[in-house]
Design a protein around this motif. Structure first.
Motif, PDB file in Angstrom:
ATOM      1  N   ARG A   6     -19.256   0.508  -3.512  1.00  0.00           N
ATOM      2  CA  ARG A   6     -18.283   1.396  -3.763  1.00  0.00           C
ATOM      3  C   ARG A   6     -18.659   2.511  -4.660  1.00  0.00           C
ATOM      4  O   ARG A   6     -18.095   3.617  -4.938  1.00  0.00           O
ATOM      5  CB  ARG A   6     -17.072   0.825  -4.545  1.00  0.00           C
ATOM      6  CG  ARG A   6     -16.299  -0.299  -3.341  1.00  0.00           C
ATOM      7  CD  ARG A   6     -15.456  -0.873  -4.171  1.00  0.00           C
ATOM      8  NE  ARG A   6     -14.382   0.093  -4.960  1.00  0.00           N
ATOM      9  CZ  ARG A   6     -13.234   0.075  -4.801  1.00  0.00           C
ATOM     10  NH1 ARG A   6     -12.586  -0.935  -3.799  1.00  0.00           N
ATOM     11  NH2 ARG A   6     -12.603   0.755  -5.181  1.00  0.00           N
ATOM     12  N   MET A  26      -7.285  12.354   6.982  1.00  0.00           N
ATOM     13  CA  MET A  26      -6.933  10.667   6.307  1.00  0.00           C
ATOM     14  C   MET A  26      -7.991   9.891   6.748  1.00  0.00           C
ATOM     15  O   MET A  26      -8.351   9.693   7.910  1.00  0.00           O
ATOM     16  CB  MET A  26      -5.552  10.268   6.836  1.00  0.00           C
ATOM     17  CG  MET A  26      -5.389   9.053   6.099  1.00  0.00           C
ATOM     18  SD  MET A  26      -4.777   9.067   4.552  1.00  0.00           S
ATOM     19  CE  MET A  26      -3.905   7.602   4.279  1.00  0.00           C
ATOM     20  N   VAL A  27      -8.872   9.226   5.821  1.00  0.00           N
ATOM     21  CA  VAL A  27      -9.714   8.265   6.048  1.00  0.00           C
ATOM     22  C   VAL A  27      -9.775   6.930   5.140  1.00  0.00           C
ATOM     23  O   VAL A  27      -8.784   7.102   4.138  1.00  0.00           O
ATOM     24  CB  VAL A  27     -11.298   8.860   5.734  1.00  0.00           C
ATOM     25  CG1 VAL A  27     -11.301   9.902   6.926  1.00  0.00           C
ATOM     26  CG2 VAL A  27     -11.467   9.157   4.481  1.00  0.00           C
ATOM     27  N   THR A  28     -10.242   5.936   5.485  1.00  0.00           N
ATOM     28  CA  THR A  28     -10.114   4.666   4.977  1.00  0.00           C
ATOM     29  C   THR A  28     -11.756   4.540   4.345  1.00  0.00           C
ATOM     30  O   THR A  28     -12.659   4.266   5.100  1.00  0.00           O
ATOM     31  CB  THR A  28      -9.699   3.517   5.870  1.00  0.00           C
ATOM     32  OG1 THR A  28      -8.440   3.803   6.040  1.00  0.00           O
ATOM     33  CG2 THR A  28      -9.527   2.228   4.726  1.00  0.00           C
ATOM     34  N   GLY A  31     -11.354  -0.016   2.453  1.00  0.00           N
ATOM     35  CA  GLY A  31      -9.960  -0.497   2.495  1.00  0.00           C
ATOM     36  C   GLY A  31      -8.937   0.333   1.886  1.00  0.00           C
ATOM     37  O   GLY A  31      -7.679  -0.081   1.611  1.00  0.00           O
ATOM     38  N   GLU A  32      -9.535   1.430   0.984  1.00  0.00           N
ATOM     39  CA  GLU A  32      -8.639   2.444   0.380  1.00  0.00           C
ATOM     40  C   GLU A  32      -8.217   3.543   1.148  1.00  0.00           C
ATOM     41  O   GLU A  32      -9.237   4.268   1.395  1.00  0.00           O
ATOM     42  CB  GLU A  32      -8.953   2.528  -1.009  1.00  0.00           C
ATOM     43  CG  GLU A  32      -8.997   1.449  -1.747  1.00  0.00           C
ATOM     44  CD  GLU A  32      -9.487   1.713  -3.345  1.00  0.00           C
ATOM     45  OE1 GLU A  32      -9.076   2.794  -3.745  1.00  0.00           O
ATOM     46  OE2 GLU A  32     -10.109   0.988  -3.951  1.00  0.00           O
ATOM     47  N   PRO A  33      -6.979   4.171   1.415  1.00  0.00           N
ATOM     48  CA  PRO A  33      -6.689   5.220   2.160  1.00  0.00           C
ATOM     49  C   PRO A  33      -7.246   6.372   1.113  1.00  0.00           C
ATOM     50  O   PRO A  33      -6.757   6.530  -0.006  1.00  0.00           O
ATOM     51  CB  PRO A  33      -5.409   4.956   2.530  1.00  0.00           C
ATOM     52  CG  PRO A  33      -4.807   4.036   1.419  1.00  0.00           C
ATOM     53  CD  PRO A  33      -5.884   3.027   1.037  1.00  0.00           C
ATOM     54  N   VAL A  34      -7.723   7.313   1.690  1.00  0.00           N
ATOM     55  CA  VAL A  34      -8.299   8.446   0.919  1.00  0.00           C
ATOM     56  C   VAL A  34      -7.784   9.807   1.872  1.00  0.00           C
ATOM     57  O   VAL A  34      -8.184   9.902   3.076  1.00  0.00           O
ATOM     58  CB  VAL A  34      -9.887   8.724   0.609  1.00  0.00           C
ATOM     59  CG1 VAL A  34      -9.981   9.845   0.013  1.00  0.00           C
ATOM     60  CG2 VAL A  34     -10.064   7.376  -0.079  1.00  0.00           C
ATOM     61  N   ARG A  48      -6.900   9.539  -3.657  1.00  0.00           N
ATOM     62  CA  ARG A  48      -6.660   7.965  -3.386  1.00  0.00           C
ATOM     63  C   ARG A  48      -5.303   7.795  -3.310  1.00  0.00           C
ATOM     64  O   ARG A  48      -4.427   8.251  -4.170  1.00  0.00           O
ATOM     65  CB  ARG A  48      -7.261   7.244  -4.342  1.00  0.00           C
ATOM     66  CG  ARG A  48      -7.332   5.677  -4.039  1.00  0.00           C
ATOM     67  CD  ARG A  48      -7.828   5.041  -5.257  1.00  0.00           C
ATOM     68  NE  ARG A  48      -9.301   5.242  -5.416  1.00  0.00           N
ATOM     69  CZ  ARG A  48      -9.956   4.999  -6.284  1.00  0.00           C
ATOM     70  NH1 ARG A  48      -9.281   4.394  -7.525  1.00  0.00           N
ATOM     71  NH2 ARG A  48     -11.299   5.105  -6.432  1.00  0.00           N
ATOM     72  N   CYS A  49      -4.790   7.283  -2.010  1.00  0.00           N
ATOM     73  CA  CYS A  49      -3.368   7.116  -1.967  1.00  0.00           C
ATOM     74  C   CYS A  49      -2.942   5.728  -2.427  1.00  0.00           C
ATOM     75  O   CYS A  49      -3.423   4.692  -1.760  1.00  0.00           O
ATOM     76  CB  CYS A  49      -3.002   7.207  -0.415  1.00  0.00           C
ATOM     77  SG  CYS A  49      -3.460   8.626   0.187  1.00  0.00           S
ATOM     78  N   ARG A  51      -0.826   2.450  -3.170  1.00  0.00           N
ATOM     79  CA  ARG A  51       0.269   1.770  -2.235  1.00  0.00           C
ATOM     80  C   ARG A  51       1.324   1.260  -2.930  1.00  0.00           C
ATOM     81  O   ARG A  51       2.078   0.720  -2.716  1.00  0.00           O
ATOM     82  CB  ARG A  51      -0.710   0.524  -1.822  1.00  0.00           C
ATOM     83  CG  ARG A  51      -1.884   0.659  -0.764  1.00  0.00           C
ATOM     84  CD  ARG A  51      -2.301  -0.407  -0.423  1.00  0.00           C
ATOM     85  NE  ARG A  51      -3.647   0.132   0.585  1.00  0.00           N
ATOM     86  CZ  ARG A  51      -4.327  -0.700   0.748  1.00  0.00           C
ATOM     87  NH1 ARG A  51      -4.566  -1.881   0.374  1.00  0.00           N
ATOM     88  NH2 ARG A  51      -5.457  -0.318   1.651  1.00  0.00           N
TER      89      ARG A  51
END
Length: 98
Positions: A6, A26-28, A31-34, A48-49, A51
Motif C-alpha cells: 500500500r 472509479m477504481v478499487t 479494497g478501498e474505492p478511489v 478516497r471514498c 465508507r
C-alpha cells in the motif's frame, strides 16, 4: 504484508481514460474505492471514498507520468521520481586545450 504494498505508487489507468474536464474513473485499490477525476483546469485528481456516512472524500496523491495515472494511498511523503541525490557542488574547470 498488505501495508508494504500500500505504501507505494500504483498504476491506475492511462490518462486517455479521462480525456475531458469532468470525466471520472472509479477504481478499487487494496479494497478501498478511489475516484480519479479531471477537473476544469485539466488537472487529474484522486479521492478516497470513505465508507462512513457523511464522510467527505479524502484527497489522495496522484501523478501522471508518461501518460499513465498513478496514485499513492500512503500519507507519508513518497515521491514518484528518482531518489534525492545529495547536493553536489559544481566545480567549474577549464580544459587544458582551451
Amino acid at each position: 504484508m498488505a501495508t508494504a504494498y500500500r505504501s507505494g505508487w500504483h498504476f491506475i489507468d492511462l490518462a486517455t481514460a479521462i480525456p475531458h474536464a469532468g470525466d471520472s474513473l472509479m477504481v478499487t485499490v487494496f479494497g478501498e474505492p478511489v475516484v480519479v477525476t479531471r477537473d476544469d483546469d485539466e488537472d487529474v485528481r484522486a479521492y478516497r471514498c470513505l465508507r462512513k456516512p457523511r464522510g467527505a472524500p479524502q484527497p489522495v496523491r496522484c501523478a501522471i507520468r508518461y501518460g499513465m495515472i498513478f496514485v499513492n494511498l500512503d500519507q507519508r511523503d513518497h515521491r514518484l521520481a528518482e531518489p534525492d541525490v545529495p547536493d553536489l557542488q559544481t566545480i567549474s574547470a577549464t580544459p587544458r586545450s582551451a
